[in-house]
Design a protein around this motif. Structure first.
Motif: not given
Length: 162
Positions: A3-26
């Protein structure tokens, strides 16, 4: 991703968890401690946690893992695979340092994302690329943007070798 990583991701990159998940194979849920990566029989090169919070680092150091993230890191250690923790905290107090020492003794690599000023970064993106490239080296993987000391000294330092 915690959860903390998701918060950091949004604050520092503007990306969402779904944006990152879309780049992952699994993708696995953080609570899915039965996922394949939670087993030593599942082969990996190792694991990189970036950024790594002090909480995550502490869980891994004690072996009291409460999520898939820390369980998979524990597995990397027990299987003697590369575990790299890009710990982001400053300053460190003695407890943090002792925890890092304990992890290093267990075989983990502590690699805070520090800027490599010899590479003459001109942007935050270049600083991030350099840090990412250096930790990917630990897995035998290449990252094109990395500037290597001694390989192109003239470009990096403005001086010719010799």
């Amino acid at each position: 991703m915690s959860k903390s990583a998701a918060l950091t991701l949004a604050q520092e990159t503007g990306l969402s968890v779904s944006d990152v998940n879309a780049k992952a194979d699994v993708v696995h849920r953080a609570a899915d401690v039965g996922a394949a990566i939670a087993s030593g029989s599942f082969r990996t090169l190792g694991m990189l946690i970036a950024p790594c919070s002090v909480r995550t680092m502490s869980e891994i150091a004690t072996g009291v893992t409460s999520s898939l993230l820390t369980r998979a890191a524990d597995v990397a250690l027990k299987e003697r695979r590369t575990l790299v923790l890009m710990v982001r905290e400053t300053p460190f107090h003695l407890g943090h340092l002792r925890t890092m020492t304990s992890l290093a003794e267990m075989g983990a690599v502590i690699a805070p994302p520090l800027p490599a000023f010899y590479a003459k970064p001109s942007s935050i993106e270049e600083m991030v690329d350099q840090s990412v490239g250096r930790v990917l080296d630990l897995f035998g993987l290449s990252w094109r943007p990395v500037k290597r000391w001694g390989e192109d000294l003239e470009t990096i330092t403005g001086k010719a070798e010799g």
